[in-house]
Design a protein around this motif. Structure first.
Motif, PDB file in Angstrom:
ATOM      1  N   ASP A   1       0.844  -1.189   0.000  1.00 20.10           N
ATOM      2  CA  ASP A   1       0.000   0.000   0.000  1.00 20.10           C
ATOM      3  C   ASP A   1       0.887   1.249   0.000  1.00 20.10           C
ATOM      4  OD1 ASP A   1      -1.832   2.013   0.367  1.00 20.10           O
ATOM      5  OD2 ASP A   1      -2.760   1.154   2.149  1.00 20.10           O
ATOM      6  N   VAL A   2       0.829   1.999  -1.098  1.00 19.92           N
ATOM      7  CA  VAL A   2       1.560   3.265  -1.176  1.00 19.92           C
ATOM      8  C   VAL A   2       0.557   4.403  -1.284  1.00 19.92           C
ATOM      9  CG1 VAL A   2       3.655   2.276  -2.164  1.00 19.92           C
ATOM     10  CG2 VAL A   2       1.816   3.030  -3.680  1.00 19.92           C
ATOM     11  N   GLY A   3      -0.594   4.202  -0.635  1.00 24.43           N
ATOM     12  CA  GLY A   3      -1.705   5.120  -0.767  1.00 24.43           C
ATOM     13  C   GLY A   3      -1.353   6.556  -0.485  1.00 24.43           C
ATOM     14  N   LYS A   4      -1.787   7.406  -1.404  1.00 27.83           N
ATOM     15  CA  LYS A   4      -1.588   8.842  -1.230  1.00 27.83           C
ATOM     16  C   LYS A   4      -2.879   9.446  -0.721  1.00 27.83           C
ATOM     17  CE  LYS A   4       1.862   9.395  -4.858  1.00 27.83           C
ATOM     18  NZ  LYS A   4       2.253  10.157  -6.051  1.00 27.83           N
ATOM     19  N   SER A   5      -2.877   9.896   0.510  1.00 23.81           N
ATOM     20  CA  SER A   5      -4.053  10.528   1.082  1.00 23.81           C
ATOM     21  C   SER A   5      -3.804  12.018   1.217  1.00 23.81           C
ATOM     22  CB  SER A   5      -4.372   9.931   2.457  1.00 23.81           C
ATOM     23  OG  SER A   5      -3.263  10.054   3.317  1.00 23.81           O
ATOM     24  N   PRO A   6      -4.858  12.832   1.134  1.00 24.86           N
ATOM     25  CA  PRO A   6      -4.684  14.272   1.246  1.00 24.86           C
ATOM     26  C   PRO A   6      -3.961  14.647   2.530  1.00 24.86           C
ATOM     27  CG  PRO A   6      -6.898  13.738   0.515  1.00 24.86           C
ATOM     28  CD  PRO A   6      -6.252  12.442   0.887  1.00 24.86           C
ATOM     29  N   GLY A   7      -2.920  15.487   2.391  1.00 22.25           N
ATOM     30  CA  GLY A   7      -2.178  15.936   3.559  1.00 22.25           C
ATOM     31  C   GLY A   7      -1.058  15.010   3.978  1.00 22.25           C
ATOM     32  N   ALA A   8      -0.979  13.819   3.387  1.00 24.39           N
ATOM     33  CA  ALA A   8       0.077  12.872   3.751  1.00 24.39           C
ATOM     34  C   ALA A   8       0.627  12.215   2.496  1.00 24.39           C
ATOM     35  CB  ALA A   8      -0.469  11.816   4.723  1.00 24.39           C
ATOM     36  N   PRO A   9       1.273  12.991   1.620  1.00 24.34           N
ATOM     37  CA  PRO A   9       1.740  12.442   0.346  1.00 24.34           C
ATOM     38  C   PRO A   9       2.898  11.472   0.512  1.00 24.34           C
ATOM     39  CG  PRO A   9       2.539  14.670   0.624  1.00 24.34           C
ATOM     40  CD  PRO A   9       1.591  14.425   1.766  1.00 24.34           C
ATOM     41  N   VAL A  10       2.944  10.475  -0.350  1.00 27.19           N
ATOM     42  CA  VAL A  10       4.058   9.540  -0.417  1.00 27.19           C
ATOM     43  C   VAL A  10       4.963  10.016  -1.545  1.00 27.19           C
ATOM     44  CG1 VAL A  10       4.735   7.167  -0.883  1.00 27.19           C
ATOM     45  CG2 VAL A  10       2.667   7.632   0.439  1.00 27.19           C
ATOM     46  N   ALA A  11       6.237  10.055  -1.308  1.00 25.27           N
ATOM     47  CA  ALA A  11       7.165  10.561  -2.313  1.00 25.27           C
ATOM     48  C   ALA A  11       7.086   9.715  -3.576  1.00 25.27           C
ATOM     49  CB  ALA A  11       8.579  10.566  -1.749  1.00 25.27           C
TER      50      ALA A  11
END
Length: 545
Positions: free
Chosen positions: A106-116
Motif C-alpha cells: 500500500d503506497v496510498g496517497k491521502s490528502p495531507g500525507a503524500p508519499v514521495a
C-alpha cells in the motif's frame, strides 16, 4: 527442464512452456522491446527455447471505484502478479484478483500525507529487477492525472520493461454513474478535464478565464479544496453565475452522493473529497440510474467463507450495496485428514443414494472421483440451488431435489427402500443437524455419515471488524455463520438488521439470543438479497461521510 542464471544472481529452473501447456500455440512471453542485449542474443541464438521470461511492470488503471470497471486486460495481469503496488482508493475486491501468494504493498496517497513519488518509482524498479511481475494498480487511468507518465519514464530510464493498461478515468466514469453525459447535442460539443489539486496548479498551470471562453463542459478532478477560487475565476472569464454544477462524492461506489448547485454557490457548498466536479449546461441533466438502486449507500456484512463470498457480494453490489466481507468460517479438512471420505469415494458406486446438503460436500466428494462413472447406479439427492449448481458444474444432475431447501422437505419426498441392505451415503460437515440421517434410518435405510469437511474460525483483521461496526445489516447463510460471527465479532457488533437465508439459520440465530429481522421467503441467495431490499430500502439512510 531448462535452467538459467537469472539477473538477480540466483540460479533458476523451470519446465519449458511447450512441455507444460499442450495444444496452445502461443508465445510464452511478450516478444517486443528487449531489456538488454544479452537477453536478445539468448532468444535469437536459442530459438526462444532456453531463455527466461522477461518480467514486466504493468501500470494498470483500476477505474474510479466500482471494481466492475476494471478492464479484462487489467484482470489478466493481476491474476499473475507477484506484487501489487496499490493506491489507497483501490477496492479490496480488486486486490483479491491477485494470487494469494502475491505481496500487496500500500503506497496510498491521502490528502495531507503524500508519499514521495521517487520512492514509489524506486520500489517498482527494485521489485522488477528482483525478478517479480509487478502490477502498479492506480485509481482511474494511469495517464490521466495519475502520475503514470512519471513512473513509466523512471522504468524506461532504468531499462525495465513495462506495459500501460488504460483504465476508466473518473472524469468520464463518475459523471456517467451520476447520469450526466459530458457531451449532449445542443448543450455541449466538447469537454475539458483539469486538475485543481494544488495551489500552484490553480494559480499558474490552468488559465481558467480562457477555459471559460472555450465553452463546453469542464470536469475538475481533485478540486474540492480550491473550488471557490476555481468558480471565481471561471465567472471572471465569462461563465454565468447560474451555470449548473454537479459534484459527485465517492463516484461509482455504493457511497456515491451527488449534489447539484450553481457556479455562484460552489464555493460555499458542503463538499468533501474525493469528489468529481462537472461544470456546464450538461450538469442540469439528470439521467440517473446508479443512484436508483435500492441498496445504494447500504453496508451489508457478508459472513460466508472467502471462497463462497463472491456469489453474494456480486448480488449485493448489483443492487447498490457495499459488501463488507467478514469471513467468520473457513472450510478445512476433516479431522481424519479425509481418510474416511476417500474410502467412501472409492466405493461410491455401491450405494443406492448419495445425498448432498451443501456445495462444499459436492466439491469434496466429487473431487475424489475420476468422473461420474465412479458413482455407478447410485442416485443423487441435493438440497438447495448452490448444491445443484455445484453438481451441474461437474456434469451431474440430481435425481431428487426438493422445492424447499431444508432437510425436512427432502425427507418428505425421499422413497423408502425396496428391500433390506439398501444404503445411503451422506457426506457433510463435521457439525450438522442429525434430523436427516436419523429420519432416513427410520425409513429403513442404512446410512453412512462421512465427514467431508470441517468449519473453523478465521481471525479477521482489526480493520474488518471496524467495518462491521458501521454496517446496516448482516446476512447469515447458515447456522455456522451465525455461530462464527458471535465467536469472532461478538453480539455487540451485530448490525441493526439481521437477515437469514432460511428457517434453520433463523432458528440457530434465535437460539443464540440474536433478534432476527427478516427471513428469506425463497431460501436462496437471490431470496436473501430480496429480503434485505425489503428490510432496508424504505428505512432512513444517512448521507455518506
Amino acid at each position: 527442464m531448462v535452467c538459467w542464471p537469472a539477473w538477480t544472481g540466483w540460479f533458476s529452473c523451470a519446465s519449458p512452456w511447450w512441455v507444460t501447456i499442450r495444444r496452445r500455440w502461443v508465445l510464452p512471453w511478450p516478444a517486443s522491446s528487449w531489456t538488454n542485449a544479452e537477453e536478445e542474443r539468448c532468444w535469437r541464438e536459442s530459438g526462444r527455447r532456453e531463455c527466461p521470461p522477461r518480467v514486466t511492470v504493468y501500470l494498470v488503471g483500476a477505474g474510479p471505484g466500482d471494481p466492475g470497471l476494471l478492464t479484462v486486460r487489467g484482470a489478466e495481469v493481476l491474476a499473475r502478479a507477484d506484487v501489487v503496488v496499490h493506491d489507497r482508493l483501490a477496492d479490496p475486491y480488486l486486490l483479491r484478483l491477485a494470487p494469494a501468494r502475491a505481496d500487496r504493498v500500500d503506497v496510498g496517497k491521502s490528502p495531507g500525507a503524500p508519499v514521495a513519488q521517487d520512492d514509489i518509482n524506486a520500489l517498482l524498479v527494485a521489485r522488477a529487477r528482483a525478478g517479480q511481475a509487478v502490477v502498479r494498480l492506480k485509481g482511474g487511468d494511469p495517464f490521466v492525472f495519475g502520475r503514470g507518465g512519471e513512473e513509466a519514464q523512471a522504468l524506461l530510464d532504468a531499462g525495465v520493461d513495462f506495459e500501460v493498461v488504460p483504465g476508466v478515468t473518473a472524469a468520464v466514469g463518475v459523471p456517467a454513474y451520476a447520469g450526466v453525459p459530458l457531451t449532449h447535442r445542443g448543450l455541449s460539443a466538447a469537454f475539458t478535464v483539469v486538475t485543481g489539486h494544488s495551489r500552484h496548479a490553480v494559480d499558474h498551470e490552468v488559465d481558467w478565464e480562457a477555459l471559460a471562453k472555450v465553452g463546453g463542459t469542464v470536469v475538475v478532478l481533485m478540486g474540492v479544496a480550491h473550488r471557490a477560487d476555481i468558480a471565481r475565476r471561471l465567472m471572471a472569464g465569462g461563465l454565468a453565475d447560474t451555470t449548473p454544477v454537479l459534484a459527485v462524492r465517492w463516484g461509482t461506489r455504493s457511497a456515491q452522493l451527488s449534489m447539484r448547485t450553481t457556479l455562484a454557490d460552489l464555493g460555499v457548498a458542503a463538499l468533501e473529497p474525493p469528489a468529481t466536479i462537472v461544470i456546464g449546461a450538461v450538469a442540469s441533466l439528470d439521467l440517473s440510474w446508479f443512484e436508483r438502486r435500492p441498496l445504494l449507500g447500504r453496508k451489508v456484512v457478508v459472513t460466508r467463507s472467502s471462497g463462497q463470498a463472491p456469489a453474494l457480494v456480486d448480488r449485493l453490489r448489483a443492487r447498490g450495496a457495499e459488501a463488507v466481507e467478514l469471513a467468520v468460517i473457513e472450510i478445512g479438512e476433516p479431522a481424519d485428514g479425509g481418510q474416511a471420505l476417500r474410502a467412501a469415494a472409492a466405493r461410491a458406486g455401491t450405494y443406492d443414494w448419495v445425498v448432498f446438503t451443501s456445495a462444499n460436500a459436492v466439491t469434496r466428494l466429487v473431487g475424489l472421483l475420476r468422473d461420474g462413472r465412479d458413482l455407478g447406479s447410485a442416485k443423487l439427492a441435493a438440497i438447495g440451488p448452490g448444491t445443484l449448481a455445484a453438481l451441474a458444474e461437474r456434469c451431474l444432475v440430481a435425481d431428487l431435489a426438493p422445492e424447499r431447501f431444508v432437510a425436512e422437505a427432502l425427507l418428505d419426498d425421499f422413497p423408502a427402500p425396496d428391500g433390506a441392505g439398501r444404503r445411503v451415503l451422506l457426506p457433510r460437515a463435521a457439525v450438522a443437524r442429525e434430523v436427516l440421517p436419523e429420519r432416513l434410518r427410520d425409513l429403513g435405510w442404512e446410512v453412512d455419515v462421512v465427514e467431508a469437511y470441517r468449519t473453523g474460525l478465521p481471525r479477521p483483521s482489526a480493520g474488518a471488524l471496524a467495518a462491521v461496526a458501521g454496517a446496516d445489516a448482516v446476512a447469515f447463510t447458515s447456522a455456522s455463520t451465525v455461530t462464527g460471527f458471535l465467536e469472532v465479532a461478538g453480539i455487540n457488533r451485530m448490525p441493526p438488521v439481521v437477515a437469514c437465508i432460511g428457517p434453520v439459520t433463523a432458528a440457530a440465530a434465535r437460539d443464540a439470543g440474536v433478534r432476527v429481522d427478516v427471513v428469506a421467503e425463497d431460501h436462496t441467495l437471490d431470496g436473501l438479497v430480496a429480503a434485505l431490499v425489503s428490510a432496508l430500502a424504505n428505512s432512513c439512510r444517512w448521507p455518506a461521510t
